[in-house]
Design a protein around this motif. Structure first.
Motif, short mmCIF file in Angstrom:
data_model
loop_
_atom_site.label_atom_id
_atom_site.label_comp_id
_atom_site.label_asym_id
_atom_site.label_seq_id
_atom_site.Cartn_x
_atom_site.Cartn_y
_atom_site.Cartn_z
N TYR A 139 0.66 17.44 11.23
CA TYR A 139 0.26 16.14 11.80
C TYR A 139 -0.53 15.27 10.83
O TYR A 139 -0.93 14.16 11.18
N ALA A 141 0.58 13.72 8.21
CA ALA A 141 1.36 12.52 7.91
C ALA A 141 1.39 11.58 9.11
O ALA A 141 1.13 10.38 8.96
N GLU A 142 1.65 12.12 10.29
CA GLU A 142 1.73 11.27 11.48
C GLU A 142 0.40 10.53 11.72
O GLU A 142 0.38 9.33 11.97
N SER A 144 -1.97 9.94 9.60
CA SER A 144 -2.36 8.96 8.58
C SER A 144 -1.49 7.71 8.69
O SER A 144 -1.90 6.63 8.28
N ILE A 145 -0.30 7.85 9.24
CA ILE A 145 0.54 6.66 9.42
C ILE A 145 0.06 5.84 10.61
O ILE A 145 -0.06 4.62 10.54
N PHE A 146 -0.26 6.52 11.71
CA PHE A 146 -0.52 5.77 12.94
C PHE A 146 -1.98 5.57 13.27
O PHE A 146 -2.33 4.56 13.88
N GLU A 164 -0.16 0.66 14.10
CA GLU A 164 0.98 -0.12 14.53
C GLU A 164 1.35 0.32 15.93
O GLU A 164 0.97 1.42 16.35
N THR A 171 2.70 11.64 22.61
CA THR A 171 3.57 12.82 22.63
C THR A 171 3.23 13.79 21.50
O THR A 171 3.67 14.93 21.52
N TYR A 172 2.45 13.33 20.53
CA TYR A 172 1.98 14.30 19.52
C TYR A 172 1.05 15.33 20.17
O TYR A 172 0.82 16.39 19.62
N TYR A 517 14.35 8.90 24.66
CA TYR A 517 14.12 8.31 23.35
C TYR A 517 14.17 9.37 22.26
O TYR A 517 14.82 9.20 21.24
N ALA C 50 6.88 18.21 17.72
CA ALA C 50 7.64 17.14 18.33
C ALA C 50 8.54 16.46 17.31
O ALA C 50 9.13 17.12 16.46
N ALA C 56 6.64 10.07 7.71
CA ALA C 56 5.81 11.28 7.78
C ALA C 56 6.48 12.43 7.05
O ALA C 56 5.84 13.17 6.30
N GLN C 59 6.09 12.12 3.39
CA GLN C 59 4.73 12.48 2.98
C GLN C 59 4.52 13.98 2.93
O GLN C 59 3.98 14.53 1.98
N ILE C 60 5.00 14.64 3.99
CA ILE C 60 4.79 16.09 4.06
C ILE C 60 5.54 16.76 2.92
O ILE C 60 5.04 17.65 2.24
#
Lengths: 631, 288, 335, 341
Positions: A139, A141-142, A144-146, A164, A171-172, A517, C50, C56, C59-60
């Motif tokens: 997590y 990357a996720e 740090s992006i969001f 953003e 959902t993470y 989705y 997920a 991402a 990056q990983i």
């Protein structure tokens, strides 16, 4: 000394008798652990190479040996048997602002870590910040992006400021066999290198805490916390019944059959054959007590993925021809003796999805036509009678099957595509394919058509059986098919180095929520990469501009928007007409339960929750199990 | 030659047994070509039937006739084993002779290569190689791969035999009398080396077939090509043992035993016939 | 001194070269595989986490390449590997990053060594003695019976023997434990019970290995001894009235033992690769399954660590054998 | 007094080849007596069955050699013992203490990976309880070696470290350490060079003088017989064809084959062309009818091709199996004069 063969034989016999006759003859668990207070369950993902590693936030740690079931909790959890989302460490669903740039989470109160420290918003904030700052950790990357900023407004309220808009950021933290779980700040704040930290002995936020671990990595023993009520599950469902939970990796199915026949294993996953071999055990039961025995609520769909960047699979007619050359009844008979729920859509045919998608789309499916005429009429490929045909097959095998078509639909699914090899031939011929004199198909360029199916080598995996069964269909149709089983099938699929593969034909949906989705997004054209590069989407690399538009719309509406289902149905219509991969049947879960020591498993007659021991949801099952009282 | 075979037949019941078994298996392997079923097709006969007059070895859970599958398995396993044995024998004999006879730097170099192969842990290497070929190893290519990795130890054995032969008197005599190297090797050394070749060949065949079974059990060979290994793979994974389909699992196992027995007895008998020492004794016996 | 210079030094150089070649081969071969360790890790993350945004994933991927030391060219990685190995460091495992490979090996090694050294040595001793006896008394019925049994067992695929034993002695006749190295929940305190417990758990795996091992050693030994029986020195000793036992041990078995000792060193060296099938069938902890999973997940360092251990062990065994041989066989001298 | 009697002994190698059993008649109807304290020489070309005869005398008959009839009787402590029907244990007891054996001292008769001392230990230990008194054993071996003029260091050597002559001496030492009454020696000097040969023979001779044992000495070398034997038996094609005291056989060989054997010996100063028998010995598996020697015999008559001559007396202590010699001899009569010189 005269040492002869007879002496050696005697010696060997003597040694084996000595060992056999010693008082420990049958003990699998030590004398301090009463069997009747212990539930023994199988580990799905295998032996743990480093059993003293409980760092669930670094990749590679074995999670299904208790970490995700007993030790750690997420904020929310999907419950697909009932089609719900449970609030676990969160007290309520997330609250987003209007443009989905801010998410507020209310936490459950009165929860304590197993070392007595209370769980608060600080733990959540700390977890997100720690992961965000450590490349290589899950997590990172996720986040740090969001995540722009995460902070608490009080001890039980956490606010995420997002960089953003993201309507599905929560959902993470939504556990569906994986989520960002919360770590105890008071332990981790003293850790220098979070990647290398083993977190052993671990402290727990669940109802159980680690008691012992096999240095060889085969088992993990967990003991009920004395303050079990100070946990999320305790607040939700009360006291768990077993005092000990033993996670034990048994390996191939025959070992599980043996262990279960000796009543040394209570819950496990089997295969069709090993399930058949278990009936000698009078206390053995399956999800459904009668044929077809299997779990019909598993939120995964099996099938065949076609690599749409490879000729001739880039041609929709060819893909449809391959689907019509399959007799689904025969495939399911070959693969699992008919035990399964067929699904024509790329969504698992579990009861909730049947309600959400199959039922509303049934009418459309019946009327759906292919762009080809048979006897002067446009060809309707849907076969609503496929389930009845499968029922007839089951009867011919001597299985008791209800006569009522409605019940048959419930057991075997709603329908599938017609077995129409002549229409398939027509589709191929109009694209320049020909048959040679012995009936074998030639590609438009005149060379024989040879298909290689890449499959998982593990016979317990449905993809394995599916590959061979589908290969049978296409061979009979006149295509030369080879099945290649390799441990690298996943990698090969991700790099696009395959023609046809038995990887999941569509990404799994949430299981307990109608939002598609997660599934449909995987066909987004901007996720795909050419062959030889890692794709970020579905491995078949198919995309469609109309579907891209639907994905855009889905991103702009929330997780609980009423428009979700109608939009997803539009998407499914496109994937049906285009046939990017061929769905076959829902994942047939062959769970085997031994009722010698425990009963009230969530079987088909009382599906109070999902039935697997390897899912995180297992923790919600423990308060409902009943001891039989056998010593 | 013909006379020798005839003599072996009459002299030795072991030879007779081995020969008959191999002959029967060979005929079976040829017969496989006349199988009424494509060995890759399922559901060609009813499933799970025990042996009967119609299905001599019963049928399996995939609806295949075990008898015909077994014939295919014999054919493929024997071909695979033969390729492995022949290719590894060629390398082993060539390296062993060259290193042992030439000696010196050549010996050092060849033995370094040989030792490098000896020390490689073979199972992981073979697993790696089958992964590289994405399990597409056909009967032939698997045979060759096993051949490439199965020669080293035997080359060492042959080399040491050549080393000891080189010191013997007849080599000096032969060299002095101007015999060519090739002639020395074939006339003088072969009778000593041949028993080594057949004995190691037998073990190698067994090793190759065992390796194939191991790789098949792990699902690393082409599972739809019937071999003894893939038969075991399917039988075990369909729980033939637990479900009591003994005919399905026993067939490949019994075949393994028969192939081994036949090869073993044949090689014993041939070696006894060829063993220079026993031959010398026989000659002495005749003379007195 | 002459021995040192003319024999020992070149032999040790050869030993090092052989290990170098072996190490190089096991560096290259895995890298030809389609499996990509970073991708493997990513797949595990995808299962756990997920769905991921492509950004991402990028990056990983970068982070992992960096961490795993896979960023440089092959040559650079190769040099790094040797540099690390010379320091006795196998590097971190990828699957269990950043757990050192040595830690993982240390967990499995005792089980493997304990099981395999015992069974290898035991079956070697028993197989050789029985094989020698059976060859010496080859006309007796019991000797022929023993030979027939060995001949029948030897060709049965090991996997089948192991499975059959498990089904027989853990299922049909539930005498032995199904899996594992010792009883669950048992404290690791040295006691008689613990030893019995460990022995009981090791019994079936050991039995399967011993059965096959004895049959194999038996067959070779029988052949070796029966070849020796025609030797003049045995006939001479028999004429001299030397007792059968003495001839059997000091003349037949002792002389036939020389090649068998070489075989034993080789088998002992191979132990360090683990016993994959045994471990799989009996769920016994050990290096074999560790190695197998490292191959399937592309865990190069772990793969390298285990195979190199095995390579060095076998090479050392062969070297020691060559050096010890003159003491066992006085005919051999190194000039 | 006789110490060994061989009566009509038949020992054949039974070979199965090309589907038939073929008998290789290595020892064919041999009768022989060995007297106390004598050295009996058995001579003949290689391949005539003399080594097989010796093996049979030792009771060491193992396939493919088979005992086809006749007896080998030893007289030991007033007991008659048929060694071929004696239980194994008794035969083992008889060995070395009463009867011993000197093989050809090639490299292969001594265990290559054991020291000579160990071989002594197992050979002696099989008959004496050396565990009880290891020192006595040590001194026994040492003194024995010294008696034979062998260095004691030999005990520490491995066979391959010894020369052929030394190895032969070791086998003699092994055979004589328990002072047996009867020593059977099989080509003890073959493969040695002449000087060493002489030493070995001398050694045997000395032992005999000292211990008064009886020796049966097999060698093809007539010169050695001349040197050591008291009596000589000549074998041809599995049979004894002539038997006489050594002086007599050299002085007046009756059988044409014997004449060839002796005629082929070199003599000092004699430069004339040496005679040797034309042709080669017959295959024992395929003997000619009648007298086996007739194809090579210059005087063969028709009876020789039909009938097998039996061994009959042709003078005092002189027997021969030849129709012609018997005739000739009968003419001369059993004149004593010819017998002694």
């Amino acid at each position: 000394m005269r040492f002869t063969g007879r002496h050696a034989g005697l010696l060997l016999l003597l040694v084996s008798l000595l060992v056999a006759a010693s008082p420990l003859a049958q003990a699998q668990i030590g004398p301090d652990i009463p069997r009747e207070e212990t539930i023994i369950v199988d580990i799905l993902t295998g032996r743990s190479p480093n059993p003293r590693r409980f760092n669930a936030w670094a990749p590679g740690t074995t999670l299904d040996a208790g970490i995700q079931q007993l030790m750690l909790d997420s904020l929310w959890c999907v419950e697909y048997a009932r089609g719900e989302i449970l609030n676990v460490l969160a007290e309520a669903p997330p609250i987003y602002n209007d443009d989905y740039t801010q998410m507020t989470v209310k936490l459950r109160q009165g929860i304590y870590w197993s070392d007595g420290v209370p769980f608060t918003a600080d733990d959540v904030v700390f977890t997100v910040e720690l992961l965000k700052g450590n490349p290589g950790m899950n997590y990172q990357a996720e986040f740090s992006i969001f995540v722009d900023r995460v902070y608490k407004t009080d001890d039980y309220t956490v606010v995420f400021e997002l960089k953003e808009p993201n309507s599905r950021f929560h959902t993470y933290f939504l556990d569906r066999w994986g989520a960002c779980r919360i770590m105890p700040k008071h332990i981790w704040e003293n850790v220098d290198n979070p990647m290398a930290f083993d977190f052993y002995p671990p402290i727990s936020i669940g109802q159980y805490v680690l008691k012992d671990v096999d240095p060889g990595g085969y088992w993990f023993l967990w003991e009920k916390r004395e303050d079990w009520e100070r946990t999320a599950v305790g607040q939700m469902y009360g006291e768990p019944k077993p005092k000990y939970v033993l996670f034990h990796y048994y390996g191939p199915p025959e070992r599980k059959v043996i262990a279960q026949s000796r009543h040394e294993l209570d819950m496990c996953d089997l295969t069709m054959e090993s399930l058949q071999a278990s009936w000698d055990n009078p206390n053995f039961r399956t999800y459904r007590r009668e044929y077809p025995w299997i779990v019909n609520i598993d939120p995964c769909i099996t099938g065949i993925t076609l690599n749409t960047l490879v000729e001739p699979f880039n041609n929709k007619d060819v893909r449809w021809a391959l689907a019509l050359a399959i007799d689904i009844v025969d495939v399911m008979a070959l693969a699992f003796d008919g035990a399964g729920v067929m699904g024509a859509l790329l969504v698992p045919p579990t009861p909730v999805y049947l309600d959400w998608y199959y039922e509303p789309m049934e009418e459309w499916l019946r009327e759906f036509t292919l762009d080809i005429e048979v006897d002067g009429e446009p060809f309707k490929p849907y076969d609503p009678g496929a389930a009845q045909r499968l029922a007839e097959y089951a009867v011919s095998r001597g299985y008791a099957v209800p006569d009522d078509p409605a019940e048959q639909r419930e057991i075997f699914g709603y329908g599938w595509w017609k077995y129409a090899p002549e229409v398939a031939a027509q589709l191929l011929e109009r694209n320049g394919f020909k048959r040679d004199s012995s009936g074998r198909w030639l590609l438009p360029n005149g060379t024989p058509w040879k298909i290689t199916i890449t499959s998982h080598p593990n016979p317990s995996h449905p993809g394995y059986k599916n590959s061979f069964a589908v290969a049978q269909q296409w061979r009979r149709f006149g295509i030369d098919v080879e099945v290649v089983t390799t441990e690298q099938y996943g990698t090969l699929a991700t790099y696009g180095q395959f023609e046809v593969s038995s990887v999941w034909p569509a990404y799994e949906p949430w299981g307990g929520h109608p939002d598609l989705y997660r599934t449909i997004r995987m066909w987004d054209s901007d996720l795909h990469r050419p062959i030889g590069e890692v794709t970020y989407g579905q491995q078949g690399r198919w995309s469609h501009p109309d579907l891209d538009a639907i994905i855009d719309k889905l991103e702009r509406i929330g997780f609980d928007d009423p428009e979700l289902i109608p939009l997803a149905i539009e998407g499914l219509k496109i994937t049906t007409a285009e046939m990017p991969s061929i769905a076959t049947f829902g994942y047939p879960g062959f769970v085997g339960w031994d009722e010698t020591y425990w009963t009230n498993y969530p079987g088909a007659e009382n599906p109070y929750q999902q039935p697997y021991q390897h899912w995180p949801n297992f923790k919600f099952m423990l308060p409902f199990l009943e001891p039989t009282g056998k010593k | 030659m013909l006379k020798a075979v005839k003599a072996l037949f009459q002299r030795d019941r072991r030879f007779l047994f081995g020969f008959i078994v191999i002959a029967v298996l060979f005929v079976g392997a040829v017969l496989a070509g006349f199988s009424p079923h494509d060995p890759r097709l399922w559901n060609v006969v009813p499933r799970d039937l025990p042996p009967s007059s119609k299905y001599w070895l019963g049928t399996n859970s995939m609806g295949q006739d075990v008898f015909w599958q077994a014939l295919w398995a014999i054919r493929n396993s024997l071909v695979m084993g033969a390729i492995a044995v022949i290719s590894s024998r060629i390398i082993a004999v060539a390296v062993g002779l060259l290193a042992g006879y030439r000696g010196g730097l050549m010996d050092r170099l060849l033995m370094t290569v040989t030792d490098s192969f000896v020390i490689l842990p073979l199972l992981p290497i073979l697993i790696l190689i089958t992964s590289i070929f994405k399990s597409r190893l056909s009967v032939t290519s698997l045979g060759i791969v096993l051949g490439i990795f199965g020669w080293a130890w035997d080359a060492r054995v042959i080399r040491s035999q050549v080393l000891s032969l080189r010191e013997r008197e007849f080599t000096y005599t032969a060299v002095l009398s101007g015999m060519s190297t090739g002639k020395i090797i074939f006339r003088e050394y072969m009778p000593y080396i041949f028993p080594l070749i057949t004995a190691t060949a037998m073990n190698n065949m067994l090793w190759a077939m065992g390796m194939e079974v191991t790789l098949a059990v792990l699902g690393l060979v082409s599972l739809e090509i019937p071999t003894l290994g893939t038969m075991i793979h399917w039988a075990v994974n369909s729980q033939a043992m637990l479900l009591g389909f003994w005919w399905w699992i026993l067939t490949p196992v019994v075949l393994c035993v028969f192939i081994f027995l036949a090869l073993y007895l044949l090689s014993l008998s041939i070696n006894e016939f060829l063993d220079p020492r026993i031959r010398v004794q026989r000659l002495q016996g005749i003379k007195g | 001194m002459a021995f040192l210079k003319r024999y020992l030094l070149p032999r040790i150089v050869q030993y090092l070269v052989v290990i170098f070649i072996g190490g190089t081969l096991i560096f290259i071969i895995p890298r030809l595989m389609p499996v990509d360790p970073v991708q493997q890790t990513l797949e595990r993350i995808t299962i756990q986490g997920a769905f991921l945004d492509p950004r991402a994933i990028e990056q990983i991927r970068e982070a992992l390449l960096e961490l795993y030391g896979l960023k440089g060219s092959l040559t650079e990685q190769y040099i790094t590997m040797w540099r690390r190995l010379l320091r006795g460091d196998f590097g971190p495992s990828y699957v269990q990053f950043p757990t050192p490979v040595m830690t993982l090996i240390r967990i499995s090694l005792p089980w493997t060594v304990g099981l395999l050294v015992t069974t290898t040595v035991l079956s070697w001793i028993v197989g050789n003695i029985l094989g020698g006896i059976a060859a010496y008394y080859s006309t007796r019925r019991w000797a022929q019976l023993m030979e027939n049994i060995a001949m029948l067992i030897r060709p049965i695929p090991y996997y089948i023997i192991a499975l059959a034993l498990l089904l027989l002695l853990a299922y049909a006749l539930p005498v032995f434990p199904v899996t594992g190295g010792f009883s669950i929940g048992r404290r690791f305190v040295l006691s008689w019970d613990l030893i019995v417990d460990i022995l009981k758990h090791a019994f079936l795996p050991a039995l399967s290995l011993v059965i096959v091992g004895i049959a194999t050693w038996f067959m070779t030994m029988r052949l070796l001894v029966s070849n020796l029986l025609a030797e003049d020195y045995i006939v001479y000793a028999q004429i001299a009235g030397v007792q059968d036992g003495e001839i059997l041990y000091n003349y037949a078995i002792r002389n036939a033992m020389l090649p068998q000792i070489t075989g034993l060193t080789l088998s002992l060296g191979q132990i360090f690769g683990g016993a994959l099938i045994t471990e799989t069938v009996f769920s016994y902890p050990g290096l074999g399954t560790l190695l197998y999973s490292s191959i399937n997940t592309g865990d190069y360092n772990l793969m390298m660590g285990i195979t190199l251990l095995s390579v060095v062990a076998i090479a050392t065994g062969v070297l020691l054998m060559d050096l010890i041989y003159p003491f066992l066989d006085p005919r051999i001298r190194y000039e | 007094m006789d110490v060994l009697r061989v009566e009509k002994l038949k020992a054949f190698y039974i070979m199965e080849s090309a589907g038939e059993e073929r008998a290789v008649k290595a020892v064919n109807d041999v009768s022989l007596t060995v007297r106390e304290n004598e050295v009996l020489g058995i001579a003949g070309e290689s391949g005539c069955g003399k080594s097989t005869l010796l093996k049979s005398l030792l009771g060491s008959i193992r396939p493919p050699l088979r005992h086809m009839g006749g007896r080998v009787t030893y007289l030991h402590r007033d007991r008659e013992m048929d060694i071929l029907s004696l239980p194994k244990e008794e035969r083992q007891k008889l060995m070395w203490q009463h009867i011993s054996y000197v093989p050809q001292g090639s490299l292969s008769v001594l265990n290559p990976v054991r020291r000579i001392g160990d071989t002594f230990r197992s050979f002696v230990g099989a008959h004496l309880d050396i565990q009880k008194d290891p020192d006595r054993f040590e001194s026994l071996v040492r003194s024995h070696l010294q008696d034979l003029g062998l260095p004691v260091d030999t005990l520490k050597a491995y066979p391959h470290q010894l020369s052929g002559g030394m190895r032969q001496r070791v086998t003699i030492a092994l055979a004589t350490i328990l002072k047996p009454r009867l020593i059977l020696a099989d080509e003890p000097s073959t493969a040695l060079d002449v000087v060493v040969q002489r030493g070995v023979i001398q050694l045997l001779r000395d032992i005999q003088t000292e211990q008064h044992n009886t020796i049966v000495m097999v060698t093809h070398d007539m010169a050695i017989h001349a040197n050591i034997s008291d009596r000589v038996a000549i074998m041809y094609a599995g049979r004894i064809i002539e038997e006489a005291p050594v002086e007599r056989i050299f002085a007046k060989p009756l059988h044409p084959y014997t004449q060839y054997l002796i005629g082929s010996l070199p003599r000092i100063g004699d430069k004339s062309y040496r005679l040797s028998a034309p042709g080669t010995p017959p295959s024992l598996a395929d003997l000619p009818p009648g007298c086996a020697f007739h194809p090579r015999c210059p005087n063969a008559e028709s009876i020789c091709r039909r009938e097998i001559p039996s061994l009959s007396l042709a003078g005092r202590d002189h027997r021969v199996a030849c129709f012609l010699a018997a005739k000739e001899d009968a003419d001369v009569g059993s004149s004593e004069a010819l017998g002694s010189q």
